[in-house]
Design a protein around this motif. Structure first.
Motif, PDB file in Angstrom:
ATOM      1  N   GLU A   1     -11.906 -10.597   4.736  1.00 18.41           N
ATOM      2  CA  GLU A   1     -12.098  -9.923   3.536  1.00 18.41           C
ATOM      3  C   GLU A   1     -12.845  -8.347   3.667  1.00 18.41           C
ATOM      4  O   GLU A   1     -13.705  -8.146   2.901  1.00 18.41           O
ATOM      5  CB  GLU A   1     -12.671 -10.475   2.515  1.00 18.41           C
ATOM      6  CG  GLU A   1     -11.897 -11.835   2.158  1.00 18.41           C
ATOM      7  CD  GLU A   1     -12.546 -12.838   1.289  1.00 18.41           C
ATOM      8  OE1 GLU A   1     -13.697 -12.696   0.833  1.00 18.41           O
ATOM      9  OE2 GLU A   1     -11.770 -13.788   0.784  1.00 18.41           O
TER      10      GLU A   1
ATOM     11  N   VAL B   1      -8.091  -8.780   6.767  1.00 16.49           N
ATOM     12  CA  VAL B   1      -7.669  -9.307   5.391  1.00 16.49           C
ATOM     13  C   VAL B   1      -8.201 -10.862   5.484  1.00 16.49           C
ATOM     14  O   VAL B   1      -8.900 -11.277   4.397  1.00 16.49           O
ATOM     15  CB  VAL B   1      -6.176  -9.549   5.356  1.00 16.49           C
ATOM     16  CG1 VAL B   1      -5.784 -10.252   4.110  1.00 16.49           C
ATOM     17  CG2 VAL B   1      -5.892  -8.065   5.207  1.00 16.49           C
TER      18      VAL B   1
ATOM     19  N   LEU C   1      -1.495  -3.604   7.697  1.00 15.93           N
ATOM     20  CA  LEU C   1      -2.215  -3.757   6.561  1.00 15.93           C
ATOM     21  C   LEU C   1      -1.108  -3.573   5.441  1.00 15.93           C
ATOM     22  O   LEU C   1      -1.393  -4.407   4.231  1.00 15.93           O
ATOM     23  CB  LEU C   1      -3.200  -2.684   6.478  1.00 15.93           C
ATOM     24  CG  LEU C   1      -4.611  -2.860   7.019  1.00 15.93           C
ATOM     25  CD1 LEU C   1      -5.435  -1.927   6.699  1.00 15.93           C
ATOM     26  CD2 LEU C   1      -5.135  -4.313   6.729  1.00 15.93           C
TER      27      LEU C   1
ATOM     28  N   ILE D   1      -3.973  -7.744   1.068  1.00 19.26           N
ATOM     29  CA  ILE D   1      -4.525  -6.407   0.890  1.00 19.26           C
ATOM     30  C   ILE D   1      -4.958  -6.055  -0.441  1.00 19.26           C
ATOM     31  O   ILE D   1      -5.764  -5.113  -0.902  1.00 19.26           O
ATOM     32  CB  ILE D   1      -3.909  -5.147   1.830  1.00 19.26           C
ATOM     33  CG1 ILE D   1      -4.985  -4.207   1.933  1.00 19.26           C
ATOM     34  CG2 ILE D   1      -2.582  -4.675   0.980  1.00 19.26           C
ATOM     35  CD1 ILE D   1      -5.967  -4.236   2.858  1.00 19.26           C
ATOM     36  N   ARG D   2      -4.193  -6.443  -1.523  1.00 16.85           N
ATOM     37  CA  ARG D   2      -4.529  -6.394  -2.891  1.00 16.85           C
ATOM     38  C   ARG D   2      -5.489  -6.834  -3.523  1.00 16.85           C
ATOM     39  O   ARG D   2      -5.718  -6.473  -4.597  1.00 16.85           O
ATOM     40  CB  ARG D   2      -3.010  -6.586  -3.463  1.00 16.85           C
ATOM     41  CG  ARG D   2      -1.786  -5.640  -3.154  1.00 16.85           C
ATOM     42  CD  ARG D   2      -0.445  -6.369  -3.665  1.00 16.85           C
ATOM     43  NE  ARG D   2      -0.181  -7.586  -3.594  1.00 16.85           N
ATOM     44  CZ  ARG D   2       0.897  -8.215  -4.259  1.00 16.85           C
ATOM     45  NH1 ARG D   2       1.480  -7.507  -4.966  1.00 16.85           N
ATOM     46  NH2 ARG D   2       1.238  -9.680  -3.832  1.00 16.85           N
TER      47      ARG D   2
ATOM     48  N   LEU E   1     -10.971  -6.496  -0.989  1.00 18.43           N
ATOM     49  CA  LEU E   1     -10.475  -5.655   0.172  1.00 18.43           C
ATOM     50  C   LEU E   1     -10.047  -4.180  -0.415  1.00 18.43           C
ATOM     51  O   LEU E   1      -9.810  -3.499   0.566  1.00 18.43           O
ATOM     52  CB  LEU E   1      -9.090  -5.912   0.694  1.00 18.43           C
ATOM     53  CG  LEU E   1      -9.428  -7.345   1.583  1.00 18.43           C
ATOM     54  CD1 LEU E   1      -8.023  -8.135   1.852  1.00 18.43           C
ATOM     55  CD2 LEU E   1      -9.969  -6.661   2.880  1.00 18.43           C
ATOM     56  N   ARG E   2     -10.232  -3.923  -1.753  1.00 18.66           N
ATOM     57  CA  ARG E   2      -9.700  -2.399  -2.071  1.00 18.66           C
ATOM     58  C   ARG E   2     -10.773  -1.644  -1.694  1.00 18.66           C
ATOM     59  O   ARG E   2     -10.371  -0.665  -1.245  1.00 18.66           O
ATOM     60  CB  ARG E   2      -9.811  -2.447  -3.648  1.00 18.66           C
ATOM     61  CG  ARG E   2      -9.526  -1.217  -4.424  1.00 18.66           C
ATOM     62  CD  ARG E   2      -7.875  -1.025  -3.907  1.00 18.66           C
ATOM     63  NE  ARG E   2      -7.453   0.494  -3.925  1.00 18.66           N
ATOM     64  CZ  ARG E   2      -6.293   0.781  -3.686  1.00 18.66           C
ATOM     65  NH1 ARG E   2      -5.223  -0.260  -3.718  1.00 18.66           N
ATOM     66  NH2 ARG E   2      -5.845   2.004  -3.901  1.00 18.66           N
TER      67      ARG E   2
ATOM     68  N   TYR F   1     -10.076  -0.883   1.871  1.00 16.89           N
ATOM     69  CA  TYR F   1      -8.958   0.168   2.002  1.00 16.89           C
ATOM     70  C   TYR F   1      -9.318   1.715   1.490  1.00 16.89           C
ATOM     71  O   TYR F   1      -9.054   2.717   2.210  1.00 16.89           O
ATOM     72  CB  TYR F   1      -7.750  -0.305   0.975  1.00 16.89           C
ATOM     73  CG  TYR F   1      -6.689   0.874   0.747  1.00 16.89           C
ATOM     74  CD1 TYR F   1      -5.915   1.224   1.764  1.00 16.89           C
ATOM     75  CD2 TYR F   1      -6.608   1.350  -0.631  1.00 16.89           C
ATOM     76  CE1 TYR F   1      -5.067   2.088   1.330  1.00 16.89           C
ATOM     77  CE2 TYR F   1      -5.640   2.193  -0.900  1.00 16.89           C
ATOM     78  CZ  TYR F   1      -4.756   2.834   0.140  1.00 16.89           C
ATOM     79  OH  TYR F   1      -3.994   3.404  -0.088  1.00 16.89           O
TER      80      TYR F   1
ATOM     81  N   LEU G   1       0.878  -1.044   0.080  1.00 26.51           N
ATOM     82  CA  LEU G   1      -0.121  -0.004   0.018  1.00 26.51           C
ATOM     83  C   LEU G   1       0.735   1.218   0.084  1.00 26.51           C
ATOM     84  O   LEU G   1       1.962   1.161   0.574  1.00 26.51           O
ATOM     85  CB  LEU G   1      -0.904   0.038   1.226  1.00 26.51           C
ATOM     86  CG  LEU G   1      -2.138  -0.916   1.304  1.00 26.51           C
ATOM     87  CD1 LEU G   1      -2.731  -0.961   2.404  1.00 26.51           C
ATOM     88  CD2 LEU G   1      -2.970  -0.788   0.200  1.00 26.51           C
TER      89      LEU G   1
ATOM     90  N   ALA H   1      -5.214  -6.058  11.984  1.00 33.81           N
ATOM     91  CA  ALA H   1      -5.021  -6.032  10.498  1.00 33.81           C
ATOM     92  C   ALA H   1      -5.261  -7.218   9.949  1.00 33.81           C
ATOM     93  O   ALA H   1      -5.657  -7.466   8.851  1.00 33.81           O
ATOM     94  CB  ALA H   1      -3.811  -5.308  10.326  1.00 33.81           C
TER      95      ALA H   1
END
Length: 361
Positions: free
Chosen positions: A201, A198, A326, A332-333, A337-338, A341, A73, A194
């Motif tokens: 999700e 993830v 995170l 996280i990608r 999960l976007r 974020y 990130l 954190a």
């Protein structure tokens, strides 16, 4: 057990030490506070990620190169320091002297901003970095290319398996004597939070009783509201393995290897938790002022029973620990999960209400 010696002249720079897991709170202290040593005496740990200077800005590095450094990130800056730096307690260091011109800090000590600030007394080679400024756990970081690991001659400390390990002695109370939250808890629980985001999700999750009682409000600020999509369970040695299916298991990290405990069927996703925190939450504790049987030993006089300590303020997650953890989790990608974020980074409700997932190093 091992000792670390200068790679230049061979002088021994540490007492005999045994490897243990890197504490999850290593990089997360409390601002404007002096901290005790990070490591227990006669132990060392490795930091597998790049750490320390040189630092490069995110705009200069870019997403692809940052991912190669384990950062997924946007951050203010990305470390291009060495991997596998060795951390010991300052009291286990030997035959090292400060390099005066490299001892800058913020206000109460040295923060390592100038790189290695300790030199081998025998040959003058820069070998380590002492860090003890406010907000930092007291440490000595040995530079991996400047030292060699040698056998100490002392017998190796055996690594217990989960079946042999008694987690109870590792338990850490959540509250200090002055009523403040344990700094280890603040960081370790936030790191686990954190991982939980993830693992779930970014969906709502129902927490187990002890976790919800202590930390439910804090978790609610980082996960969206709504009917729980998943149920989290405390699981580990000596406890049920948790419900099957889509549940998430909060499990202890092994104190020596750092590996998370795994359920026998191995199907549920796991969230690793500092073994000290996990032990306090998951294992039974003494609640009676009297022995289970018989009477108090002869000569022992008691007319009171100490009540458990209670915090004088609500639990507030360590924001930098949450953002940094995170940023270092490849999951996280994932597209699902976007949205989480984006809400968190913009301070959206149900996702922490704080700005900037990556606004500092």
């Amino acid at each position: 057990m091992d000792v670390f010696a200068c790679a230049g002249c061979g002088a021994e720079l540490t007492a005999p030490v045994s490897r243990v897991a890197l504490p999850v709170h290593t990089h997360y202290g409390a601002w404007e506070e002096l901290h005790p040593p990070l490591m227990e005496p006669a132990t060392y740990a490795l930091e597998p990620r790049p750490s320390g200077p040189p630092w490069r800005s995110w705009d200069e590095v870019g997403e692809q190169l940052a991912a190669g450094q384990g950062v997924y990130l946007p951050q203010h800056s990305v470390s291009f320091g060495p991997r596998d730096r060795i951390v010991i307690a300052p009291g286990d260091s030997r035959r090292m002297a400060f390099i005066p011109e490299k001892c800058a800090g913020y206000c109460r000590g040295i923060d390592g901003r100038d790189g290695p600030n300790l030199a081998c007394e025998d040959c003058g080679r820069a070998v380590a970095t002492r860090m003890d400024d406010c907000g930092l756990w007291q440490t000595v970081w040995l530079e991996p290319d400047a030292v060699r690991r040698l056998p100490s001659g002392s017998p190796a400390v055996p690594v217990p398996g989960w079946d042999e390990l008694d987690p109870q002695p590792y338990a850490v109370a959540p509250v200090e004597l002055d009523g403040s939250w344990s700094r280890r808890w603040e960081a370790a629980v936030t790191v686990a939070l954190a991982h939980l985001v993830v693992a779930c999700e970014g969906r709502p999750v129902a927490l187990p009783g002890p976790f919800a009682e202590l930390l439910g409000d804090a978790v609610a600020r980082h996960l969206p509201a709504g009917p729980p999509a998943l149920a989290a369970s405390l699981a580990g040695p000596g406890t049920p393995a948790g419900r099957p299916g889509g549940d998430v298991l909060l499990v202890p990290r092994h104190p020596v290897t750092g590996e998370p405990w795994r359920a026998p069927d191995g199907t549920a996703p796991v969230v690793p938790l500092d073994i000290g925190v996990w032990s306090h939450l998951a294992l039974p504790r003494e609640t009676s002022p009297l022995p289970a049987s018989g009477t108090l030993p002869e000569g022992v006089l008691r007319d009171d029973y100490p009540l458990p300590l209670h915090p004088w303020c609500r639990f507030v997650p360590h924001d930098r620990a949450f953002r940094s953890t995170l940023a270092h989790l490849p999951g996280i990608r994932r597209p699902e999960l976007r949205a989480y974020y984006d809400r968190y980074a913009s301070g959206g409700a149900g996702a922490g209400g704080r700005a900037g997932v990556g606004d500092s190093k």
